[in-house]
Design an enzyme around this catalytic site. Structure first.
Site, PDB file in Angstrom:
ATOM      1  CE  LYS A 108      19.236  -5.961  23.694  1.00  0.00           C
ATOM      2  NZ  LYS A 108      18.254  -6.742  24.293  1.00  0.00           N
ATOM      3  CB  SER A 153      16.666  -5.973  15.854  1.00  0.00           C
ATOM      4  OG  SER A 153      15.903  -5.273  16.825  1.00  0.00           O
ATOM      5  CE  LYS A 181      16.983  -5.883  27.063  1.00  0.00           C
ATOM      6  NZ  LYS A 181      16.309  -7.180  27.132  1.00  0.00           N
TER       7      LYS A 181
END
Ligand code: PBG
Length: 331
Positions: free
Chosen positions: A252, A278, A196
């Protein structure tokens, strides 16, 4: 006699849609998709999210309808983001998240697979993913892991299928796995946000979850999320999470990090999940709104790229459209 020279053609495999379909090396399926869901304790009506057309923040009641819609569209796997009404820095109350999970479980039973994001950023007043020290200059790793582990146990008891820790503290996967196992919850899966990265592309999400890091103390997440400049750290952290007991490894953001997906595919046998976050989703939507891309085709192209790189699972805000779009995809 001189030999006739035939050019080495590749174009025969592109001649029409049938041969392109037949010879595609990537096959997409809606079965590999997870739909994220936002549920906010402080609202009484669903609300829209800035930058994420087609996505709403639900109430504990309206989320049942959102899930039913997804099921009708062939999507039955979800990643929950519960947002509590009250922020605090120490005595965390996870009862809202627990109620959300119980409610969904009661209503849908085993018809749905539910993962819950495990993090403190939407709980804390400062918006960081863990507990800060007194002068707010550092995250306190072990204390944070202790709290997250308690949270994980409550979610597991409520009936969640999978815990998805996104905080990026050291040692959280091992801590959560051992406590879950000790409590007889060895069937609960852990999907680790393993690679991440510290990214600009979480903007719309932070707006939806009220989880942007605040103005006092450390201002960003660079001391715990990965540096985009350091792929070795991404590989090492992911393989560390695997050793600690993670069942699914997540990368991510996704589309900007397909090199990381491809490298990890060579180094692990665990399933890889790519989270098209997003801001990545919002970028496509913004282009589509201006008629500069075809919305469906653009999402399908990203999903193709993620699958080609080695992703087994795709987390996308457009997951609920995956079946329809894939079925009528033009080759
Ligand atoms: C919580 C969390 C974040 C996202 C998933 N879990 C935000 C962050 O780390 O700031 C981002 C998801 C998205 O942008 O779609 N730690």
């Amino acid at each position: 006699m001189e030999k006739i020279f035939y050019p080495l053609t590749q174009r025969r495999l592109r001649a029409d849609a049938h041969i392109r379909e037949l010879t595609a090396s990537v096959k997409l399926s809606h079965k590999c998709f997870i739909q994220p869901l936002f549920i906010d304790e402080s609202i009484h009506m669903p609300r829209n999210v800035n930058g994420l057309p087609g996505i709403q923040v639900d109430t504990i009641h309206s989320v049942l309808e959102t899930i039913s819609d997804c099921i009708l569209n062939g999507i039955n796997k979800f990643l929950l983001f519960p947002v509590p009404a009250y922020k605090t820095d120490l005595n965390f109350d996870f009862s809202f998240a627990v109620s959300v999970v119980k409610n969904i479980k009661e209503f849908f039973g085993d018809e749905v697979w539910m993962a819950a994001d495990l993090c403190l950023c939407s709980y804390t007043t400062h918006g960081h993913c863990g507990i800060l020290n007194d002068d707010h200059s550092q995250l306190v790793n072990h204390k944070t892991v202790e709290v997250l582990t308690k949270y994980a146990v409550q979610l597991a008891n409520a009936g969640v299928n999978c815990i998805a820790p996104s905080d990026m503290m050291d040692g959280r996967i091992a801590a959560i796995r051992s406590v879950l196992d000790a409590l007889g919850k060895d069937h609960v899966t852990i999907m680790s946000y393993a690679a991440k990265f510290s990214s600009q592309f979480y903007g719309p999400f932070r707006d939806a979850c009220h989880s942007a890091p605040g103005s006092h103390g450390i201002k960003n997440r660079k001391t715990y999320q990965l540096s985009p400049l350091n792929i070795n750290d991404a590989l090492a952290s992911t393989l560390r999470d695997e050793k600690e007991g993670a069942d699914i490894l997540m990368i991510k953001p996704a589309a900007l990090y397909t090199d990381v997906i491809a490298r990890l595919k060579q180094q692990t046998l665990k399933p890889l999940a790519a989270y098209h976050v997003s801001g990545e989703y919002a970028a496509i939507e913004a282009l589509a709104e201006k008629d500069l891309v075809n919305r469906e085709a653009a999402h399908l192209e990203v999903w193709t790229a993620l699958t080609r790189a080695g992703a087994d699972i795709i987390i996308s805000y457009a997951a609920k459209n995956a079946k329809e779009w894939i079925d009528k995809m033009e080759y």
